[in-house]
Write a protein that holds these residues in place. Sequence first.
Motif, mmCIF file in Angstrom:
data_model
loop_
_atom_site.group_PDB
_atom_site.id
_atom_site.type_symbol
_atom_site.label_atom_id
_atom_site.label_comp_id
_atom_site.label_asym_id
_atom_site.label_seq_id
_atom_site.Cartn_x
_atom_site.Cartn_y
_atom_site.Cartn_z
ATOM 1 N N PRO A 56 0.817 -1.215 0.000
ATOM 2 C CA PRO A 56 0.000 0.000 0.000
ATOM 3 C C PRO A 56 0.849 1.262 0.000
ATOM 4 O O PRO A 56 1.906 1.300 0.618
ATOM 5 C CB PRO A 56 -0.784 -0.118 1.308
ATOM 6 C CG PRO A 56 0.051 -0.979 2.179
ATOM 7 C CD PRO A 56 0.852 -1.889 1.290
ATOM 8 N N THR A 57 0.363 2.281 -0.715
ATOM 9 C CA THR A 57 1.085 3.545 -0.722
ATOM 10 C C THR A 57 0.847 4.291 0.592
ATOM 11 O O THR A 57 1.690 5.028 1.069
ATOM 12 C CB THR A 57 0.624 4.428 -1.908
ATOM 13 O OG1 THR A 57 -0.790 4.331 -1.972
ATOM 14 C CG2 THR A 57 1.239 3.975 -3.198
ATOM 15 N N VAL A 58 -0.342 4.078 1.176
ATOM 16 C CA VAL A 58 -0.655 4.762 2.436
ATOM 17 C C VAL A 58 -0.561 3.737 3.567
ATOM 18 O O VAL A 58 -1.222 2.700 3.528
ATOM 19 C CB VAL A 58 -2.114 5.276 2.430
ATOM 20 C CG1 VAL A 58 -2.262 6.465 3.361
ATOM 21 C CG2 VAL A 58 -2.628 5.537 1.049
ATOM 22 N N ASN A 87 -8.052 7.977 2.246
ATOM 23 C CA ASN A 87 -6.932 7.873 1.314
ATOM 24 C C ASN A 87 -6.844 6.501 0.669
ATOM 25 O O ASN A 87 -6.591 6.361 -0.520
ATOM 26 C CB ASN A 87 -5.657 8.077 2.148
ATOM 27 C CG ASN A 87 -4.802 9.126 1.567
ATOM 28 O OD1 ASN A 87 -4.678 9.185 0.359
ATOM 29 N ND2 ASN A 87 -4.235 9.976 2.432
ATOM 30 N N THR A 88 -7.059 5.474 1.500
ATOM 31 C CA THR A 88 -6.996 4.089 1.004
ATOM 32 C C THR A 88 -8.105 3.849 -0.016
ATOM 33 O O THR A 88 -7.890 3.196 -1.044
ATOM 34 C CB THR A 88 -7.133 3.114 2.194
ATOM 35 O OG1 THR A 88 -6.064 3.366 3.079
ATOM 36 C CG2 THR A 88 -7.075 1.671 1.754
ATOM 37 N N ASP A 117 -9.488 6.090 -1.975
ATOM 38 C CA ASP A 117 -9.120 6.774 -3.219
ATOM 39 C C ASP A 117 -8.037 6.016 -3.979
ATOM 40 O O ASP A 117 -8.023 5.991 -5.198
ATOM 41 C CB ASP A 117 -8.572 8.189 -2.921
ATOM 42 C CG ASP A 117 -9.663 9.090 -2.372
ATOM 43 O OD1 ASP A 117 -10.852 8.728 -2.487
ATOM 44 O OD2 ASP A 117 -9.320 10.159 -1.809
ATOM 45 N N THR A 118 -7.106 5.399 -3.252
ATOM 46 C CA THR A 118 -5.950 4.784 -3.915
ATOM 47 C C THR A 118 -6.229 3.376 -4.426
ATOM 48 O O THR A 118 -5.693 2.983 -5.457
ATOM 49 C CB THR A 118 -4.758 4.684 -2.922
ATOM 50 O OG1 THR A 118 -4.788 5.798 -2.064
ATOM 51 C CG2 THR A 118 -3.442 4.598 -3.623
ATOM 52 N N HIS A 119 -6.999 2.584 -3.672
ATOM 53 C CA HIS A 119 -7.036 1.147 -3.985
ATOM 54 C C HIS A 119 -8.364 0.581 -4.481
ATOM 55 O O HIS A 119 -8.371 -0.443 -5.160
ATOM 56 C CB HIS A 119 -6.624 0.342 -2.738
ATOM 57 C CG HIS A 119 -5.184 0.525 -2.370
ATOM 58 N ND1 HIS A 119 -4.154 0.064 -3.151
ATOM 59 C CD2 HIS A 119 -4.602 1.143 -1.321
ATOM 60 C CE1 HIS A 119 -3.003 0.375 -2.598
ATOM 61 N NE2 HIS A 119 -3.248 1.051 -1.472
ATOM 62 N N SER A 153 -10.932 1.279 -6.619
ATOM 63 C CA SER A 153 -11.377 1.045 -7.993
ATOM 64 C C SER A 153 -10.460 0.059 -8.709
ATOM 65 O O SER A 153 -10.934 -0.757 -9.504
ATOM 66 C CB SER A 153 -11.580 2.340 -8.759
ATOM 67 O OG SER A 153 -10.347 2.928 -8.954
ATOM 68 N N SER A 154 -9.164 0.056 -8.390
ATOM 69 C CA SER A 154 -8.291 -0.904 -9.093
ATOM 70 C C SER A 154 -8.568 -2.335 -8.624
ATOM 71 O O SER A 154 -8.506 -3.278 -9.427
ATOM 72 C CB SER A 154 -6.820 -0.531 -8.961
ATOM 73 O OG SER A 154 -6.402 -0.702 -7.637
#
Length: 318
Positions: free
Chosen positions: A36-38, A120-121, A123-125, A127-128
């Motif tokens: 994870p980026t966050v 944040n999570t 937004d980042t993960h 939809s992918s």
Amino acid sequence: MASVSLQNTINTTPSPTSNPLTITDLLNDAIVLINPTVKPPFSSIRKLFDHLRSNPNDASALNNAYPKRGIFKSAAIKNGLSDQKFTIDLSPTRDSLIPESIRSTLAPHGMEDILAFFNNTVDTHVSSILSSLSKIAGADFSPSHSKLNMNFRLCDYNPMTADPTSTNGCGEHTDYGTFSIIFQDGTPGLEVEAPYAPGTWVQIPGDATVVLAGWCALILSGGRVCAVRHRVRRIPGVRRLSAVLFVAPDLEVKLKPLREVGDVVFSKEIMEGGIDVEWFKDVMGKRWRWREGNLELAKGEDERVVQDEEIKKLIFGC
Ligand SMILES: O=C(O)CCC(=O)C(=O)O
Ligand SMILES: [Fe+2]
């Protein structure tokens, strides 16, 4: 789910030598490890749990914001037979119900950092992961997830519960929704059952971030995505923190395969679209609240029924 990157550090129970399958075989199709980026703010998570446990007035004020179920759950303080953990259950809806005064009281104790992390999570993960699941399923998951029905859960497997010697952190279960992302604080304890070797539990390294699918993904995909059973074993005396993001279909979605069924036989009710997500969540919720010690079953309801067995009957008809 596809493309699992597994390290040799993963252990199984019983030991791998007694099983002809490799670790990758055991968990392939079951979980995906992500980088994870966050990262979760575990110091804020620890601070918030400690604050709510030592300030019952703030805990009650928080729970009153969502009186239907409460937000901070601490049944394990008194009940040594339930899951031996404390939880904080948030969601975008619950978040919007928390009055400003309580938010500002809890902000210095970690609440704002935690909500920012979950947002944040998402937004980042999210939809992918939905796109990856759609690829495996061969059907588009996005229309049934247009409202983002989500829950944010924090878990504190704290040694100071009614039974400090218990190894039961979280009983074996399958999540009800589409997928869950489990973030851990470095402490092991999470175990996943190998889908093709029932009864074989694979220990996940404590620093791994895991995506696993739930019942709704199995149904929508016509059986092409595995719903993964998992549990948490507590190490007596050792505190473990986790943060989990649950994503499920929109509440009004009919739970039936989005395309023709693979190798699975579903019940008539499922095939006819007789069950919607809201009803399914309610049935599942009752069992998991009982396991967590947050619900007494009514007289005549059988406490021995295992959550997954009951749900399998509903989904597969036997
Ligand atoms: O704490 C964990 O690692 C997993 C928790 C979990 O599976 C759940 O709350 O559904
Ligand atoms: Fe779970």
